[in-house]
Structures are given as C-alpha cells and as structure tokens.
Design an enzyme around this catalytic site. Sequence first.
Site, PDB file in Angstrom:
ATOM      1  N   LYS A 165     -30.541  -5.091 -50.043  1.00  0.00           N
ATOM      2  CA  LYS A 165     -30.656  -3.715 -49.541  1.00  0.00           C
ATOM      3  C   LYS A 165     -29.433  -3.276 -48.748  1.00  0.00           C
ATOM      4  O   LYS A 165     -28.936  -2.177 -48.941  1.00  0.00           O
ATOM      5  CB  LYS A 165     -31.897  -3.560 -48.653  1.00  0.00           C
ATOM      6  CG  LYS A 165     -33.199  -3.514 -49.369  1.00  0.00           C
ATOM      7  CD  LYS A 165     -34.350  -3.190 -48.439  1.00  0.00           C
ATOM      8  CE  LYS A 165     -34.395  -3.969 -47.162  1.00  0.00           C
ATOM      9  NZ  LYS A 165     -34.563  -5.411 -47.280  1.00  0.00           N
TER      10      LYS A 165
ATOM     11  N   ARG B  91     -41.750   1.702 -41.746  1.00  0.00           N
ATOM     12  CA  ARG B  91     -42.279   0.351 -41.955  1.00  0.00           C
ATOM     13  C   ARG B  91     -43.800   0.314 -42.036  1.00  0.00           C
ATOM     14  O   ARG B  91     -44.371  -0.725 -42.328  1.00  0.00           O
ATOM     15  CB  ARG B  91     -41.839  -0.583 -40.830  1.00  0.00           C
ATOM     16  CG  ARG B  91     -40.402  -0.981 -40.926  1.00  0.00           C
ATOM     17  CD  ARG B  91     -40.187  -2.307 -40.232  1.00  0.00           C
ATOM     18  NE  ARG B  91     -38.796  -2.690 -40.215  1.00  0.00           N
ATOM     19  CZ  ARG B  91     -38.212  -3.396 -41.152  1.00  0.00           C
ATOM     20  NH1 ARG B  91     -38.876  -3.783 -42.198  1.00  0.00           N
ATOM     21  NH2 ARG B  91     -36.943  -3.720 -41.046  1.00  0.00           N
TER      22      ARG B  91
ATOM     23  N   ARG C 171     -28.144 -18.530 -48.349  1.00  0.00           N
ATOM     24  CA  ARG C 171     -27.486 -17.788 -47.271  1.00  0.00           C
ATOM     25  C   ARG C 171     -27.655 -18.519 -45.946  1.00  0.00           C
ATOM     26  O   ARG C 171     -26.716 -18.618 -45.156  1.00  0.00           O
ATOM     27  CB  ARG C 171     -28.075 -16.371 -47.174  1.00  0.00           C
ATOM     28  CG  ARG C 171     -27.345 -15.493 -46.167  1.00  0.00           C
ATOM     29  CD  ARG C 171     -28.008 -14.154 -45.960  1.00  0.00           C
ATOM     30  NE  ARG C 171     -28.196 -13.401 -47.174  1.00  0.00           N
ATOM     31  CZ  ARG C 171     -28.944 -12.308 -47.266  1.00  0.00           C
ATOM     32  NH1 ARG C 171     -29.572 -11.832 -46.204  1.00  0.00           N
ATOM     33  NH2 ARG C 171     -29.063 -11.656 -48.402  1.00  0.00           N
TER      34      ARG C 171
ATOM     35  N   ARG D 205     -27.997 -21.422 -40.562  1.00  0.00           N
ATOM     36  CA  ARG D 205     -29.224 -20.930 -39.919  1.00  0.00           C
ATOM     37  C   ARG D 205     -30.376 -21.890 -40.236  1.00  0.00           C
ATOM     38  O   ARG D 205     -31.127 -21.696 -41.174  1.00  0.00           O
ATOM     39  CB  ARG D 205     -29.531 -19.516 -40.407  1.00  0.00           C
ATOM     40  CG  ARG D 205     -28.447 -18.527 -40.004  1.00  0.00           C
ATOM     41  CD  ARG D 205     -28.570 -17.218 -40.713  1.00  0.00           C
ATOM     42  NE  ARG D 205     -29.762 -16.486 -40.315  1.00  0.00           N
ATOM     43  CZ  ARG D 205     -30.007 -15.242 -40.684  1.00  0.00           C
ATOM     44  NH1 ARG D 205     -29.162 -14.610 -41.464  1.00  0.00           N
ATOM     45  NH2 ARG D 205     -31.091 -14.631 -40.289  1.00  0.00           N
TER      46      ARG D 205
ATOM     47  N   ARG E  42     -41.870 -14.285 -44.318  1.00  0.00           N
ATOM     48  CA  ARG E  42     -41.230 -12.960 -44.220  1.00  0.00           C
ATOM     49  C   ARG E  42     -41.485 -12.134 -45.475  1.00  0.00           C
ATOM     50  O   ARG E  42     -41.721 -10.925 -45.397  1.00  0.00           O
ATOM     51  CB  ARG E  42     -39.714 -13.112 -43.989  1.00  0.00           C
ATOM     52  CG  ARG E  42     -39.376 -13.566 -42.584  1.00  0.00           C
ATOM     53  CD  ARG E  42     -37.900 -13.874 -42.387  1.00  0.00           C
ATOM     54  NE  ARG E  42     -37.011 -12.857 -42.874  1.00  0.00           N
ATOM     55  CZ  ARG E  42     -35.758 -13.087 -43.273  1.00  0.00           C
ATOM     56  NH1 ARG E  42     -35.264 -14.306 -43.254  1.00  0.00           N
ATOM     57  NH2 ARG E  42     -34.994 -12.096 -43.692  1.00  0.00           N
TER      58      ARG E  42
END
Length: 191
Positions: A15, A90, A127, A133, A144
């Site tokens: 996005k 949202r 990623r 991370r 998520r």
Amino acid sequence: MSVRLILVGPPGAGKGTQAAGIAERYGIPAISTGDLFRAHAKAQDELGRLAASYSEKGELVPDSVTNQMVEERLGEADAAAGFLLDGYPRNLDQVSALDAMLGEKNVDVVVELQADDDVVVQRLLGRAQEQGRADDTEEVIRHRIEVYHATTKPIIDAYAGRGLVVSVNGLGTVEEVAAAIDDALRDFLGR
C-alpha cells in the site's frame, strides 16, 4: 486528474509504495494516518500530545482524535482537488465521520489491493529478517492479517454497497500492480 480515493489492503500488500505512486500520477496528496500521528507528535501540538497520551499507554488513539487529524488535513489547500487516504477509515464509525467531513463531495473510489495471506506472510517475514525485526514472527504477522480482515471487511462491504470498490491483485512487481490500479481507475472513473 482530481480524484478522492481510499486505498486498502493487508499489511505487506504494498500500500505505501502504491500510495506514493498513485499520488504522484494523479497529482494528489497521499494522506496516511501514521504520517499524521508522527507529524502531530513532532510538532508537539495539542492533537499530537493527546495522541501520544494514548500511545504511551499502549492504547489505540481514539476515533475522535484521529478524525480531527484527518479533517484538519483534508482542509489543507493541496487536498481540495483530491486525495488518497491510506489507513483511514479503519472502522464503520470512521466511515460515518468521513461522510460527515466530505458531505456531498464524498470519495470517488475505494481501491482494494488483494493479496494471498500466505504470500503476504512470506513477504513480511522477509522484510522482518532484512530489517532485523525479531518481533515480527509468523504468529504476530498472521494475527495482524486476521485483524485486518476482521476490521476492514465491514468497511469494504459498506463502500461496495455504494458501488465504489474496485479490487486489484496486489501481487506482482510494483510496476505491474501500478498498471493494474491505473487500468481499474480509468475503467471505474471513465477517464
């Protein structure tokens, strides 16, 4: 070209990359709630301090604060001819708030980037590894994605009921997805 659009898609669907490209091609600002939160926090203005008071406690920033930030941003001169919203609305309450903000000049189109959950998980794991991370585990990422589906489906359904949703395959190269979005917008908007 003047267009008011909302871009939705699961985490990892690209996005942010697509929002920047659409904004540039259409000459409209890309407005991300994450960017708004960071800008207000940096400015340490009233909304920034209010949002931080929730974030610091690990709580979600209330709709009333988010709505006010978005409304202020949409009131800026560069958004008068059109805009792209990323990360807003949202929930259905925010859809109603956006309707009230925009009145009769509501959004023109909602672009839904679709992506297979398993492909998105692999993208985000890659990623996370590249960026070091360690907290982005497969379990966290899948959660998520579940939250995205649960919270975004009612929004997509609401706009689909108005005939405003176009769905685009979010998998492919950046250029392929951008071309698919442009084709879908051209077909939908008749431009």
